[in-house]
Scaffold this active site. Structure first.
Site: not given
Ligand code: F6P
Length: 371
Positions: A143, A283
């Site tokens: 992010d 992805l």
């Molecule tokens: O690394 C942060 C992030 O990519 C966020 O943008 C996203 O909401 C989250 O990870 C998703 O994480 P997980 O794989 O635990 O659902």
């Protein structure tokens, strides 16, 4: 004087990001080749140091071939025993796993840890200092929202995937005169949406920092139609919010997301156009890191070992312009670097006619008769 370092541990914590293995490789090679230290890989983040420790020695041959590999060979844990919990409005941590980790680290003769993780993991590492565990942090998040760090590894790969998706959506959107909404990652910050929106030629970019209205997004679509473009591309961060509303969560999984589908549904209704959504999801996090991310990850890993060799702990290595520097762990723990509203890239995007679904677009996008 602190005991000299001979053995270090390296761990990956939180959600994965392309480039984690490149950091591990750089840590191992710098420690072994440059300093003659032994390195131990700790499995599944901090969890690998509680209960029966799950650690394995890593030498140059163990990390051979890792540079282009996605994921993390060590595994990772997102929410484990070390997370802070909210009790009566206060953040508290259970001291038991911290004590256990400190005892295990000592027993295993691990002199310091390299913690590769996001702001939550850096908070855990900062807390560990109170239990006598020395650590240096390497920032990680696709992010790109780690406080004090200009760019994190993984972001460039995510941006590349999102931009390619936008390129692909353009041709199908144009063929069917559709509105295509691409939902990308970005829980609290819209870096991926903003950068891919510019790089992939989106017509509207929705980011958590700028609350949107459906009317403004629909107005961008109809204005394009009026000017002769019968399709529109919207890129939307998963954390984007409607003005006066909150973030959306998926009913089936309880995870953040769904704003793309909401925007597509509502804009379709208001404009009468066929609107579809694509959720890019993980992805963006999987697969090979781009060359940029491999290089940044390598620089971070090497810098973390250099910092330890200089006798510094409790800091996170960060990128600042062209340089790698450090900031105190406490400074970035629990803090997010959002997109500044006066960021030049927002101005540039607006200047070339990209909307953000806010009042500025509502004012700008009122259709005028063509000459
Ligand atoms: O690394 C942060 C992030 O990519 C966020 O943008 C996203 O909401 C989250 O990870 C998703 O994480 P997980 O794989 O635990 O659902």
């Amino acid at each position: 004087m602190a005991a000299p370092i001979r053995r270090i541990g390296v761990l990956t914590s939180g959600g994965d990001a392309p480039g984690l293995n490149a950091v591990i490789r750089a840590v191992v090679r710098s420690a072994e080749v440059d300093l003659g230290w032994a390195v131990f890989g700790i499995e599944h983040g901090f969890e690998g140091l509680i209960g029966r420790p799950r650690i394995r020695p890593l030498d140059s041959s163990a990390v051979s071939g890792l540079l282009p590999q996605g994921g993390t060979i060590l595994g990772s844990t997102n929410k484990g025993h070390f997370s802070a919990m909210r009790v009566d409005g206060e953040w508290v941590r259970d001291p038991a796993p911290y004590k256990e980790l400190a005892a295990n680290t000592k027993r295993l003769g691990i002199d310091a840890l390299v913690v590769i993780g996001g702001e939550g993991s850096q908070g855990i590492a900062a807390e560990l200092a109170r239990y006598g565990v020395r650590a240096v942090g390497v920032p990680k998040t696709i992010d790109n929202d780690l406080w004090g760090c200009d760019q994190t590894f993984g972001f460039d790969t995510a941006l590349t995937v999102a931009t390619e998706a936008l390129d692909r959506l353009h041709t199908t959107a144009a063929s069917h005169d559709r509105v295509m909404v691409l939902e990308v990652m970005g829980r609290d910050a819209g870096w991926i949406a903003l950068h891919s929106g510019l790089g992939g030629g989106a017509d509207v970019i929705l980011i958590p920092e700028i609350p949107f209205t459906i009317e403004a997004v629909a107005s961008a679509v109809t204005t394009r139609e009026f000017r002769g473009s019968n399709f529109s591309i919207v890129v939307c961060a998963e954390g984007a919010v409607e003005r006066g509303g909150g973030q959306l969560y998926q009913e089936a999984t309880g995870t953040l997301g769904g704003v793309g589908a909401y925007v597509a549904g509502q804009v379709g209704k208001v404009t009468g156009k066929d609107a579809r959504v694509v959720v890019l999801g993980h992805l963006q996090r999987g697969g090979q890191p781009t060359p940029f991310d491999r290089i940044l990850a390598t620089r971070f890993g090497a810098a973390a070992v250099r910092v330890l060799a200089e006798g510094q702990y409790g800091v996170v290595v960060v990128s600042r312009g062209l340089e790698i520097g450090t900031i105190p762990m406490q400074e970035c723990a629990g803090k997010v670097r959002t997109v500044p509203l006066d960021y030049e890239m927002i101005r540039t995007a607006r200047g070339i006619g990209i909307g953000f679904g806010d009042e500025e677009d509502e004012a700008l996008l009122t259709p005028e008769p063509l000459a």
